[in-house]
Design an enzyme around this catalytic site. Sequence first.
Site, short mmCIF file in Angstrom:
data_model
loop_
_atom_site.label_atom_id
_atom_site.label_comp_id
_atom_site.label_asym_id
_atom_site.label_seq_id
_atom_site.Cartn_x
_atom_site.Cartn_y
_atom_site.Cartn_z
N ARG A 25 30.37 65.78 82.43
CA ARG A 25 31.08 64.56 82.86
C ARG A 25 30.56 63.34 82.07
NH1 ARG A 25 30.14 59.48 84.32
NH2 ARG A 25 28.27 60.18 85.42
N CYS A 250 28.69 55.33 78.20
CA CYS A 250 29.63 54.88 79.22
C CYS A 250 30.73 54.07 78.55
CB CYS A 250 28.92 54.04 80.28
SG CYS A 250 30.05 53.42 81.53
P1 HMG Z 1 42.85 50.15 89.43
O1 HMG Z 1 43.76 49.96 88.27
O2 HMG Z 1 42.28 48.94 90.09
O3 HMG Z 1 43.48 51.11 90.52
O4 HMG Z 1 41.66 51.07 88.96
P2 HMG Z 1 44.84 51.16 91.27
O5 HMG Z 1 44.58 51.76 92.61
O6 HMG Z 1 45.53 49.82 91.21
O7 HMG Z 1 45.69 52.22 90.42
C1 HMG Z 1 46.16 51.96 89.13
C2 HMG Z 1 46.75 53.24 88.55
O8 HMG Z 1 45.75 54.25 88.43
C3 HMG Z 1 47.84 53.85 89.41
O9 HMG Z 1 48.72 54.54 88.53
C4 HMG Z 1 47.09 54.88 90.22
O10 HMG Z 1 47.89 55.92 90.69
C5 HMG Z 1 46.09 55.40 89.23
P3 HMG Z 1 50.11 53.89 88.07
O11 HMG Z 1 50.83 53.59 89.33
O12 HMG Z 1 49.76 52.64 87.27
O13 HMG Z 1 50.73 54.98 87.21
N1 HMG Z 1 44.88 55.90 89.86
C6 HMG Z 1 44.39 57.13 89.70
N2 HMG Z 1 44.81 58.18 88.97
C7 HMG Z 1 44.09 59.30 89.04
N3 HMG Z 1 42.96 59.43 89.78
C8 HMG Z 1 42.52 58.40 90.52
C9 HMG Z 1 43.24 57.19 90.49
N4 HMG Z 1 43.08 56.01 91.09
C10 HMG Z 1 44.09 55.24 90.70
N5 HMG Z 1 41.41 58.52 91.24
C11 HMG Z 1 39.99 52.76 89.37
C12 HMG Z 1 40.61 51.44 89.85
C13 HMG Z 1 38.71 52.95 90.14
C14 HMG Z 1 40.97 53.88 89.66
C15 HMG Z 1 39.75 52.65 87.85
O14 HMG Z 1 39.03 51.48 87.62
C16 HMG Z 1 38.99 53.82 87.32
O15 HMG Z 1 39.49 54.94 87.28
N6 HMG Z 1 37.74 53.60 86.90
C17 HMG Z 1 36.88 54.70 86.46
C18 HMG Z 1 35.94 54.26 85.43
C19 HMG Z 1 35.05 55.40 85.06
O16 HMG Z 1 35.36 56.56 85.28
N7 HMG Z 1 33.90 55.04 84.45
C20 HMG Z 1 32.95 56.01 84.02
C21 HMG Z 1 32.25 56.73 85.13
S1 HMG Z 1 30.98 55.75 85.90
C22 HMG Z 1 29.60 56.02 84.89
O17 HMG Z 1 29.70 56.63 83.87
C23 HMG Z 1 28.29 55.51 85.38
C24 HMG Z 1 27.36 56.62 85.92
O18 HMG Z 1 27.14 57.60 84.94
C25 HMG Z 1 26.04 56.00 86.32
C26 HMG Z 1 25.45 55.14 85.20
O19 HMG Z 1 25.10 55.65 84.15
O20 HMG Z 1 25.43 53.93 85.43
C27 HMG Z 1 27.98 57.27 87.16
MG MG Z 2 25.69 57.49 83.34
#
Ligand code: HMG
Ligand code: MG
Length: 316
Positions: A25, A250
């Site tokens: 991931r 990230c």
């Molecule tokens: P948003 O745009 O505010 O959400 O994003 P929304 O609810 O308004 O939805 C917008 C669109 O996304 C819609 O689709 C939803 O259906 C779709 P549209 O109508 O435009 O076609 N949608 C989804 N689709 C699939 N799966 C879902 C989902 N949710 C909404 N779950 C949201 C908010 C949180 C969804 C967005 O900001 C997002 O996906 N962010 C993820 C970012 C991410 O994955 N970052 C990397 C992981 S974190 C990381 O790496 C850190 C970590 O390793 C720790 C560290 O190192 O710090 C964990």
């Molecule tokens: Mg991380």
Amino acid sequence: MERNAPSLQALPLPDVVKIVEVGPRDGLQNEARHVPAAVKVQLINRLSEAGFANIEAASFVSPKWVPQMADGAEVMGAIARRTGTAYSALTPNMKGFEAALAAGADEAVIFGAASEAFSQRNINCSVAESISRFEPVAAAAKAAGLRLRASISCALGCPYEGEIAIEKVAEVVSRMRDLGCDEIDIADTIGVGTPLRTQAVMNAAAQVFPRERLAGHFHDTYGQALPNILASLQVGIRIFHASVAGLGGCPYAKGASGNVATEDLLYMLHGMGIHTGIDLGQVIQAGAFISEAIGRPYGSRVGKALLERNCQQQGA
Ligand code: HMG
Ligand code: MG
């Protein structure tokens, strides 16, 4: 005048440490070129065979935000599940949770931040809003009998805000605890932390959440991940995240490199007589496999050294 020099705390080391393998991931999410689901599946299968008790296998986030993780359901549907391995998935909201549940995730991972700016960039909402969004996810995870883990980004520094107050980290840990988390990750997203600060943050988090259920998630951008893990071990932290071949970065923390390479962490722990239940040789094979599959140089120093040594021995 004599300087009142700070010193590291040094509690006795544990016999056993749990490693959460995050390569499939965190390691792959930032790859610009699509990695086929079959490659992800093979990577997870190889890691399962190496003996991990926990593998972060997928991410059910918006495919517009992180296109590389769009095939999570396909990947989780095709892996050979090993008894004794829990497969985790990132679930930022109910849509993500429902997809993760349908895909058979054993653990749901909600992910917030100790930094407001990073929270906005990563999940498009404030820290407070993120906690409200996680409430139904946490309740649903508990109701479905899944484990619940929370990750707290930027606990040791933020690419947008710089230093993050330790009190802010502890406050977010408390909020995550109130949601019923089984485990909470203190994440150094951009790898800027150093050992004394790491101990201070871990100790502050442990004031509000059981120390044995805290995990260290260290990116290695500044080469501080192993020292920070050692410092964390010395204040009683027993769970660490690592990424095979040191893969990753990230998408919302430009310039951040991958987590500590799992191979390097295993070498250090095993060298200190600490058990992990994981076969280093098999992890090296998995690391070499995925590096070749995605066309990157193999990023584990231990892996490279041991492969080289084996080649020399075979040639001798
Ligand atoms: P948003 O745009 O505010 O959400 O994003 P929304 O609810 O308004 O939805 C917008 C669109 O996304 C819609 O689709 C939803 O259906 C779709 P549209 O109508 O435009 O076609 N949608 C989804 N689709 C699939 N799966 C879902 C989902 N949710 C909404 N779950 C949201 C908010 C949180 C969804 C967005 O900001 C997002 O996906 N962010 C993820 C970012 C991410 O994955 N970052 C990397 C992981 S974190 C990381 O790496 C850190 C970590 O390793 C720790 C560290 O190192 O710090 C964990
Ligand atoms: Mg991380």
